[in-house]
Design an enzyme around this catalytic site. Structure first.
Site, mmCIF file in Angstrom:
data_model
loop_
_atom_site.group_PDB
_atom_site.id
_atom_site.type_symbol
_atom_site.label_atom_id
_atom_site.label_comp_id
_atom_site.label_asym_id
_atom_site.label_seq_id
_atom_site.Cartn_x
_atom_site.Cartn_y
_atom_site.Cartn_z
ATOM 1 C CD GLU A 143 -9.055 2.711 -7.120
ATOM 2 O OE1 GLU A 143 -10.063 2.431 -7.772
ATOM 3 O OE2 GLU A 143 -7.947 2.920 -7.649
ATOM 4 C CG ASP A 197 -11.575 -0.116 -4.096
ATOM 5 O OD1 ASP A 197 -10.592 -0.341 -4.823
ATOM 6 O OD2 ASP A 197 -12.546 0.590 -4.443
ATOM 7 C CB ILE A 198 -10.838 4.977 -2.189
ATOM 8 C CG1 ILE A 198 -9.634 4.957 -1.213
ATOM 9 C CG2 ILE A 198 -11.551 6.318 -2.112
ATOM 10 C CD1 ILE A 198 -8.576 5.989 -1.535
#
Length: 453
Positions: free
Chosen positions: A377, A334-335
């Site tokens: 994301e 996950d960004i």
């Protein structure tokens, strides 16, 4: 057909014009029957039938060699090819009947000249594309009988393919037919014979392994080099006509001769024209369908496998890991602070960060791994044949590569990662839940880190 008992022939070296030296004749008289191990389940090449007899193409070729040399051979019965290889290593048989020469086998065997040569081909389901280059395949499973030379070569030269092994040819074809493996690879003769005989009508021959034919030889234990030399003299007497007659006996080949050659030329010309048109439009339609299928399984922004495709691959890998007890891990990425990127720089910059992150992660994963866009994301990495500690190392490498990648926002962009591995009795949902929990633990601990479940 070679029986369990000893085949008795005339005095060594007097048949079919084969000249043996006095030393060779004396050696054979002292040696006695040559103990022979075979593959008991490799129809039509060879098998041990219900009466305990060796039959098939190999059996008939060996019978020619045996008779022409006046050299008796005695079958040592085994349950499978693995047991035959082990019996040879243990010294229970002096010779193996019909096998390829490989570096592994050269450790204890020396080999005759080929008795028979046959191409190796890929067998897939009807819907699988033609395989022009095996190294271009990604995340596909090939199933092979245990202990084959093909297995050695595929593992060595095509690490992009995942190798599954089974005990028999029948099991290999069955796994492909039931969509539990993408392909198998067998000799052309075995493939054509088995598909026709057993009615595998949803299977097809989909390509050939480049520069690799089966040069099937006899393997002789290294302690008996003179036996190998003598057998070569028998092998040298086998003619193309001998081989053709034996193959036609076991694999039916019908050839019809034409009466009117001019009529045949006209009919063939018309047929070729029709076939050419059909093939052209079939190819156009196939290319169109393949492009539609590719688009339906690809994320348009990042060009990674989309959620539909990664879900499909994930469920397949979970099933294989559970069935065969093989390690399998997933990495959920996950960004970090992605919402802030959208808020401060706009959604176009957010899209650029997603594309740059996907590209960096794709460069960081291994050839055997599959990276897909999970949603928003988040990304998911499938790591076959990978225990948890190795998956953590892969995740850490991804994290470091992304942290060092310029994203265009003026500040370093980081990710958090959660790692989980398949446990006995696990469900796909339970595995994903553990990866997700590990990801959020990484977030809680300050982001830009890897946590394992």
């Amino acid at each position: 057909m070679i029986c369990l008992g000893v085949l008795a022939f005339a005095r060594p070296g007097v048949c079919a014009g084969i000249e043996l030296s006095q030393a060779e004749r004396g050696y054979l008289e002292r040696l006695g029957p040559v103990t022979l191990c075979v593959d008991p389940d490799w129809t039509p090449f060879e098998r041990i039938n219900e009466q305990g007899q060796h039959e098939g193409i190999a059996a008939d070729l060996l019978l020619l060699v045996s008779r022409r040399l006046g050299l008796p051979m005695q079958l040592v019965p085994t349950r499978n090819w693995e047991e035959s290889l082990q019996a040879s290593k243990d010294g229970r048989c002096m010779a193996l009947s019909f096998l390829n020469q490989t570096p592994n086998r050269e450790e204890w065997l020396t080999f005759t000249e080929p008795l028979f040569t046959d191409s190796n081909v890929f067998i897939t389901r009807e819907e699988h594309p033609f395989i022009a280059d095996p190294s271009s395949l990604s995340y596909e499973a090939i199933v092979l009988p245990e202990g084959t030379s093909i297995e050695e070569r595929i593992r060595r030269e095509y690490p992009n393919l995942r190798v599954l092994t089974v005990a028999t040819e029948q099991e290999a074809f069955s796994l492909v037919s039931e969509k539990k493996a993408d392909m198998t690879m067998r000799s052309l003769i075995v493939a054509a014979y088995t598909i026709k005989k057993d009615g595998w009508f949803n299977l097809k021959i989909a390509g050939q392994l480049p520069n690799y034919a089966n040069a099937l030889r006899m393997g002789v234990v290294k302690t008996e080099p003179m036996l190998r030399d003598i057998l070569n003299k028998g092998v040298d007497t086998i003619t193309p006509m001998d081989r053709g007659q034996i193959v036609n006996k076991h694999v039916s080949i019908n050839v019809q001769t034409a009466v009117d050659r001019a009529m045949v030329v006209r009919v063939v010309a018309i047929a070729l024209a029709v076939v050419g048109v059909v093939l052209y439009w079939n190819r156009r339609l196939k290319q169109h369908n393949e492009e539609l299928e590719r688009r339906s399984q690809t994320d348009t922004l990042t060009s990674l496998p989309n959620r539909t495709r990664i879900d499909e691959l994930f469920l397949t890998e979970c099933s294989r890991g559970e069935r065969y007890g093989r390690p399998f891990s997933v990495i959920m990425l996950d960004i970090d602070n992605f919402k802030r990127v959208n808020d401060e720089f706009g959604h176009q910059m957010g899209d650029k960060v997603l594309v740059a992150t996907a590209r960096a992660a794709r460069d960081a994963v291994r050839t055997v791994d599959t990276l897909g866009r999970w949603g928003g994301e988040e990304f998911l990495v499938l790591c076959p044949e990978t225990p948890e500690d190795m998956a953590v190392q892969v995740a850490e490498r991804i994290r470091q590569v992304i942290a060092a990648t310029a994203m265009g926002t003026g500040t370093p962009q980081t990710i958090s990662a959660g790692v989980a591995s398949l446990l006995p009795g696990d469900t796909p949902d339970a595995l994903l839940q553990r990866a997700d929990a590990a990801l959020y633990q990484a977030k809680r601990l300050g982001r830009n880190r890897v946590c394992a479940a």
